[in-house]
Design a protein around this motif. Structure first.
Motif, PDB file in Angstrom:
ATOM      1  N   ARG A 132      47.702  47.872  50.120  1.00 37.96           N
ATOM      2  CA  ARG A 132      47.853  49.242  49.820  1.00 37.96           C
ATOM      3  C   ARG A 132      48.953  49.449  48.977  1.00 37.96           C
ATOM      4  N   ILE A 134      51.684  51.706  46.511  1.00 40.46           N
ATOM      5  CA  ILE A 134      52.117  53.056  46.735  1.00 40.46           C
ATOM      6  C   ILE A 134      53.029  53.336  45.353  1.00 40.46           C
ATOM      7  N   LYS A 137      54.090  59.650  41.780  1.00 39.80           N
ATOM      8  CA  LYS A 137      53.510  60.329  40.513  1.00 39.80           C
ATOM      9  C   LYS A 137      53.979  60.171  39.408  1.00 39.80           C
ATOM     10  N   GLU A 142      53.363  54.421  38.259  1.00 40.94           N
ATOM     11  CA  GLU A 142      52.233  54.725  38.353  1.00 40.94           C
ATOM     12  C   GLU A 142      51.124  54.065  37.160  1.00 40.94           C
ATOM     13  N   THR A 153      44.370  49.110  46.594  1.00 42.39           N
ATOM     14  CA  THR A 153      44.085  50.423  46.868  1.00 42.39           C
ATOM     15  C   THR A 153      45.385  51.213  46.496  1.00 42.39           C
ATOM     16  N   LEU A 154      45.044  52.060  45.551  1.00 41.19           N
ATOM     17  CA  LEU A 154      46.543  52.680  45.181  1.00 41.19           C
ATOM     18  C   LEU A 154      46.772  54.192  45.973  1.00 41.19           C
ATOM     19  N   GLN A 155      47.818  54.355  46.183  1.00 42.66           N
ATOM     20  CA  GLN A 155      48.166  55.733  47.015  1.00 42.66           C
ATOM     21  C   GLN A 155      49.395  56.321  45.920  1.00 42.66           C
ATOM     22  N   ILE A 156      49.115  57.492  45.894  1.00 45.35           N
ATOM     23  CA  ILE A 156      50.035  58.207  45.068  1.00 45.35           C
ATOM     24  C   ILE A 156      50.781  59.309  45.685  1.00 45.35           C
ATOM     25  N   PHE A 157      52.173  58.845  45.739  1.00 45.22           N
ATOM     26  CA  PHE A 157      53.065  59.656  46.737  1.00 45.22           C
ATOM     27  C   PHE A 157      53.604  60.794  45.575  1.00 45.22           C
ATOM     28  N   GLU A 166      57.156  55.521  53.645  1.00 48.79           N
ATOM     29  CA  GLU A 166      55.744  55.291  54.039  1.00 48.79           C
ATOM     30  C   GLU A 166      55.467  53.634  54.118  1.00 48.79           C
ATOM     31  N   HIS A 171      52.282  53.045  56.286  1.00 54.67           N
ATOM     32  CA  HIS A 171      51.175  53.463  55.872  1.00 54.67           C
ATOM     33  C   HIS A 171      50.822  52.877  54.444  1.00 54.67           C
ATOM     34  N   ALA A 172      51.676  52.188  53.924  1.00 52.43           N
ATOM     35  CA  ALA A 172      51.519  51.559  52.723  1.00 52.43           C
ATOM     36  C   ALA A 172      52.130  50.164  52.744  1.00 52.43           C
TER      37      ALA A 172
END
Ligand SMILES: O=C(O)C(=O)Cc1ccccc1
Length: 244
Positions: A132, A134, A137, A142, A153-157, A166, A171-172
């Motif tokens: 994960r 992160i 944005k 990014e 798995t990309l998460q954008i904060f 996070e 969470h990441a």
């Protein structure tokens, strides 16, 4: 906000700035040690640099809040004369407006929980399903994540403030970010570490300036002179204290 610059063909932007007495400085403002905004208060190495630049021009600085995602749009819309705050030189940005000489050189590396330092000790380990990743944005973090680590798995904060927690709370797992930031955040969050000693890309920080010949040359002459005295380097050193 709200200051409108009406430019005429015969007037340079520098003339206009000096006539109005105001230099409008765009800052994303969520990136220590460069530029941070907390309510009405602004701090960081680039805030000191912006104030010193305005003073060298004989004008007042007005800081205009932008974001990594809106930086290019706000430059295009003439919301500010120059932007700073840890902005990386990129070909896309250079095609739209000018960059000053660079005042800081670094590169992207990895920030993760201390317990995962061996897991992410090599860049390849990040490009795996189940990781994960992160990123804040809209900036180079990014874009580097998307191009170099497509299997993660990309998460954008939304911003670059709460993102570190996070990772702390699980969470990441890992963030790709500038070495400068990774080093500062490991001081601020004892649970985090920089897992890779090297860097995977080069990011040079510079001021991003409307392509006005006189303005760009004023900024460059001033910045080169200041870099020779070591003052901007000193501002960055002060910004790297854990309290920032
Ligand atoms: O887009 C850029 O130029 C950046 O440097 C983005 C960024 C923002 C916050 C931390 C690290 C990089």
């Amino acid at each position: 906000h709200g200051q409108q610059h009406v430019l005429h063909d015969s007037t340079s932007r520098l003339d206009h700035i000096q006539k109005t007495g105001i230099l409008r400085i765009g800052i994303p403002g969520d990136y220590a040690p460069f530029a941070m905004s907390k309510g009405d208060s602004l701090y960081g190495a680039d805030i000191k640099m912006g104030r010193a630049l305005a003073s060298a021009m004989g004008v007042k600085p007005v800081f205009v809040k932008t974001s990594w995602a809106n930086l290019a749009k706000d430059m295009r819309n003439d919301s500010f004369d120059v932007a700073l705050g840890g902005i990386s030189i990129t070909p896309e940005r250079a095609a739209m407006a000018s960059f000053s000489v660079s005042y800081h050189s670094g590169g992207k590396t990895f920030l993760c929980r201390r317990a995962d330092s061996a897991r992410f000790s090599m860049p390849d380990a990040v490009n795996k399903p189940g990781v994960r990743l992160i990123e804040n944005k809209g900036g180079t973090n990014e874009s580097v994540a998307r191009s170099l680590f497509p299997a993660a798995t990309l998460q954008i904060f939304p911003d670059n403030i709460g993102i570190f927690n996070e990772i702390v709370v699980g969470h990441a797992d890992v963030m790709v970010t500038d070495d400068t930031e990774a080093d500062l955040k490991t001081l601020q969050y004892p649970q985090l570490c920089r897992s890779f000693a090297g860097t995977i890309t080069k990011s040079d920080k510079a001021m991003w300036i409307h392509s006005d010949v006189e303005l760009v040359s004023f900024v460059n002459n001033w910045l080169q002179k200041e870099l020779a005295t070591g003052l901007p380097q000193q501002w960055l050193k002060e910004g790297m204290l854990p309290g920032n």
